[in-house]
Each structure stands twice: as C-alpha cells, then as structure tokens.
Design an enzyme around this catalytic site. Sequence first.
Site, PDB file in Angstrom:
ATOM      1  CG  HIS A 138      -1.886   0.986   1.432  1.00  0.00           C
ATOM      2  ND1 HIS A 138      -1.605   2.272   1.819  1.00  0.00           N
ATOM      3  CD2 HIS A 138      -3.242   0.918   1.282  1.00  0.00           C
ATOM      4  CE1 HIS A 138      -2.749   2.954   1.895  1.00  0.00           C
ATOM      5  NE2 HIS A 138      -3.747   2.163   1.575  1.00  0.00           N
ATOM      6  CG  ASP A 214       0.592  -2.128   6.290  1.00  0.00           C
ATOM      7  OD1 ASP A 214      -0.364  -2.221   7.085  1.00  0.00           O
ATOM      8  OD2 ASP A 214       0.524  -1.520   5.211  1.00  0.00           O
ATOM      9  CD  GLN A 217      -6.828  -4.398   4.191  1.00  0.00           C
ATOM     10  OE1 GLN A 217      -7.813  -5.097   4.478  1.00  0.00           O
ATOM     11  NE2 GLN A 217      -6.961  -3.138   3.813  1.00  0.00           N
ATOM     12  CE  LYS A 240      -7.290  -0.055   6.198  1.00  0.00           C
ATOM     13  NZ  LYS A 240      -8.082   0.568   5.148  1.00  0.00           N
ATOM     14  CB  CYS A 382      -3.771   3.528  -1.408  1.00  0.00           C
ATOM     15  SG  CYS A 382      -4.921   4.874  -1.140  1.00  0.00           S
TER      16      CYS A 382
END
Lengths: 425, 162
Positions: A138, A214, A217, A240, A382
């Site tokens: 991302h 990261d 998600q 999220k 993104c």
Amino acid sequence: MSEPAGRATRQHGEITPLDVAAIRKDFPILSQRVGDHRLVYLDSASSSQKPTVVLDAMSDYYETTHANVHRGVYGIAAEATERFEAAREKVARFIGAPSSRGVVFTKNVTEAINLVAYSWGRANLGQGDAILLTELEHHANLVPWLMLAEERGVELRYLPLAEDHTLDLSRLDELIDGVRLVSVSAMSNVLGTLTPVRRLADAAHAAGALCLVDGAQYAPHLRTDVVELGCDFFGFTGHKALGPTGIGVLWARPELLEAMPAFLGGGEMIRDVRLDGWTPNEVPWKFEAGTPPIAEVIGLGAAVDYLEGLGMEAVREHEVSLTGYALRTLTERFGDDLTIHGPPEPAQRGGVLSFAFQDVHPHDVSQVLDQQGVCVRAGHHCAKPLMRRLGVGATARASLYVYNDTDDVDALAEALGDASDFFAF
Amino acid sequence: MPGLEDLYREIILDHYRNPRNRGELDAPPAHRVEGFNPLCGDEIVVFLDVDDGGRIDEIRIAGQGCSISQSSASMMSSAVKGKTIGEARAVTRAFKSMMSIHESELDGEATDGELPASPSDDVKLGDLEALRGVVKFPVRIKCATLGWNTLTQGLDEVATGA
C-alpha cells in the site's frame, strides 16, 4: 452485545462458526435501506462498520467522564485516564504484545509507519543503507520510504510478485543481503495475499535487519501475535477493525522505542522542559505528543473486546469459508467474464476480492452495484505500483467481514449480472 | 435516488464504445499533455496540433478510464477540433458551468490575452448536454471533467510556449 461465538450456522452449505444474523443486529448501519434494497456492505477492507458497543463506549465516555488524560487529579479525569490506559492494555492483549509499553497510539497505520521512518529511519539510515519492500505494498508502506530514499540516499529494493500473486522469494537471499529494514504488508489490500511474515522476519534478523509489518488488513481478520510473527514493528488501524477512525497503533519492542528519538514534540511526550532544553517522557508516551484522541482509543478498546468475544479464530474460519463461497459462486456464474486477482486458495488469502469484470470499467461496475445497495470499492486502492504490475488502471474490490454472509455474496453476483446486461456491447 | 439512465445516456455509451479521435499524434510537433485522477487512477493523454493562427487542427485522446471520463473526452475532442483556442476555452467554460463548476474556479484563464469568452448561454454544447445527468452523481463529476482539465492545461502550455 449478542453472543454469536461458538454458534455454528449453515448457510448455502457453508459452515461458519459465526452467527451472522445475530452479529448484524449489533451494527445499526446495516439495517438501513438503500432505495428498495438492503445495504450490502462489501468494503470493509477500506473501512469497517461499527458495532453499538463501540459507539456506546465512546458516547458514554463523552457523556459521563470526559476530561483530559494524564493531567487532572479530579475524579472524572482519573476515570478518563483509567479507561484510556485500559484500552492500551486491551490492544496489547489483542496483538499478543508482551507489554503495553510497546503500544503507541497513532492516527492510523500511515502515521505509524511514518513515525518509524522519521524517528528510527532518520537516526539509523543513510547513504549505502538499503530497505527491502515488496511489489504489493500500500502507498502507506511505500511513500514514507520513498521520501527517506530521496532525502538520505537510502536504497529501496522490492521482493517481486509471483505469477500466482504470492510473493516470489526465489531471490530473497540476494535481495535481503545488507538491508537494514524489511518492511512488508502481512496481507495485501488488493490481492488478499497473506505474506510469509515469520519467514521474512527471520531472514531480516539473520541479515542483521529489523522487520516492520503493516498489519492494516491482517490484525482485523486473523489472530495476531507479534511475538509469533517475529517482527520488531507492527502497525494496524482501528477503523478497519470495527473501531473508530482517527486511531491506529504502532507496536514496537519497547527497547527499540527507548532508543529511538522522539518524533512529534509537544505536551504529554516530555518529562521536563526548560528554556534551553527538554527531556522525553517514558515510552510509549514519548511518542504521543499532545492530547490524544481519547474517545477513539476507548472505542478501539471496545472494538477489540468485541472481536475477541467473537474469537479471532472463528472470524478467520468464517472468512475462509465465505471467501471460498464467493470464489466459487462468482467463477461458476461468470466464468471468463470475471477475473479475480490474488491467490486461488482461500487458505492463502484474506476475504479481499479484487476483480476485473468483462470490459466494464471498475467505476462503472461500482456505480451499477450501488443501485442494488451493494457497496464495493473501485479504484487503485492506494497501490499504484501493484496496479501497474497487474497491468490494470483500477479494479473493483469486494471485501468481507464478520457481518457478511452468503446472501451478500449472492447480492453481489446478482448486481454484477445487472451490470453485464446494462453494459452489454 | 437518481437512476442509471440519468447517468448513462445512450450517446455517452456510444462515445464510450466508439471513442472519437482516439489515438496519438507525434509529439513534437504536436503538444502532449497528461491528466490524472489521483483518486481513481484514470489517466488521459491529450495530443494537440495547434496551427499558427491558434486553431486546433488535430486532437487525439489516449489513456484509460471509466465510461464517463472516456466519453466526455471523446465528446470534447469532437467539440473542440477545428476551433480556435478561444472558442475551445469558451466550450470548456460552458461545459464546466453545466457541471456546476464556475469561472472563478478555472485556472490559467486568458493568459494569452484573448478577449473574454462569450457567456455560456451562447455556446452550443450539442452532444455534451447528455453529460448533464452527471451532476446528480457528484463523485463522477471529476470523471467528466478530467479530459477538459487536461485540455485546459495543454492549451495553457501551448499559449505560453511551455
């Protein structure tokens, strides 16, 4: 709150450990109508909806005990501080952090990664140093490093994407040689690909590098244990994960945080200030300048409680099952008219389905689906370098979460049928 | 809720399926200018061949995007081909006015010392009228104006010799 955990239900032959009908009742927004249709929300990878317990935790704080944290001695200020710090403990537990000292509240993952890039990066990296990223990142895990590369002459290397949309590790040894940081998404927001984080973290450490993950998600969808993942930095974002916007988390090993220079300066992050200097606060507060988003932190605490109430293993099992159903349903109905990006096996991926549909542009697909109350994202997500790698300008993306079920997938399939009729050339 | 037929008029779909003036020109001598919609990834490339008298002799459109951005660019190319820079700016103003974007928001106006364009009412939009429904879908206005903003940038560059 409902008691959905452990109540296996069967729908269209799919067994899920979650009682989705009960879960849906916890999310007020999902009872809305869009014209003649119910709201079919398939954009949780962009931002999830919020259960009543999260909204209540935030409004109860404002209605009963709002005051600034870490300052007042009076009762409601102490209560505000207690709720705020209790949320830090909940977040630490949620990601398997051995201590809440490693949990820094940020605005989102983007700020978490920028914090590492500005603080650790600028203190430790310069000409001759390298960072290993991947082609599926991302922009949040690209641009902070591109900025550092421009400023300091740091070299950026990229693990390529394999044909099956997993990471190609065949050149890992060569690419990782001499790097100071490996920074990788645990799950692609476009492809759903789950990356081999543990292997990459071990390889990073063997090469003398640190590893940043990261988890934007990942943490909302899979049980997360930063110790098992083996990483040094881990970021995720509240909105999220059923929590509010404006609150994210950077977890780091506390000894790293202690050695890192402060990032933003101001109140809260200091122990002492003189006219000729200052002394930083202890970690994690050293990295939390200014009045924090208190209600949002408390809301995030309620969100991770809710997810743990469902059970993260059950959440994952539900999503694997529903992803499998979606892959089969869409492929059987549309065949070659539909290309779903990402690994073919549900076990290798999260519930993120990016697709190309006939020759219809993703914006137009999304517009037609909207008429049926079906919300999917259209765009580059993104991740423009990944879009170029896939050879597309944009994709449509449906993403699944705890409140989605086979009815939502069927509604998506029906609405795609409408799009096909409408744009038939 | 406005219906799909408000947005996707037949003539729009026709321009999407059969885009006019699609392709590229050799640049130079033609002027090449790129436009991006950073939110969605749509990209448009406009090639302009402007003669010494300030007339757009040739225009070509390349790039990729949704039906609204592509059809709007296609209609734009038809509307401005053979027109002077001043006339093309007037059509642009009229189109943007239809999209509820007004003069003061337009950048780079009249840098080449032209007379002010005639009021929008005097400009015939023709097929472009079909895009009027886009206003009911505010998110898509940026799609409809991408080609026009790119054209404006290109005309500014031609006018200033950039």
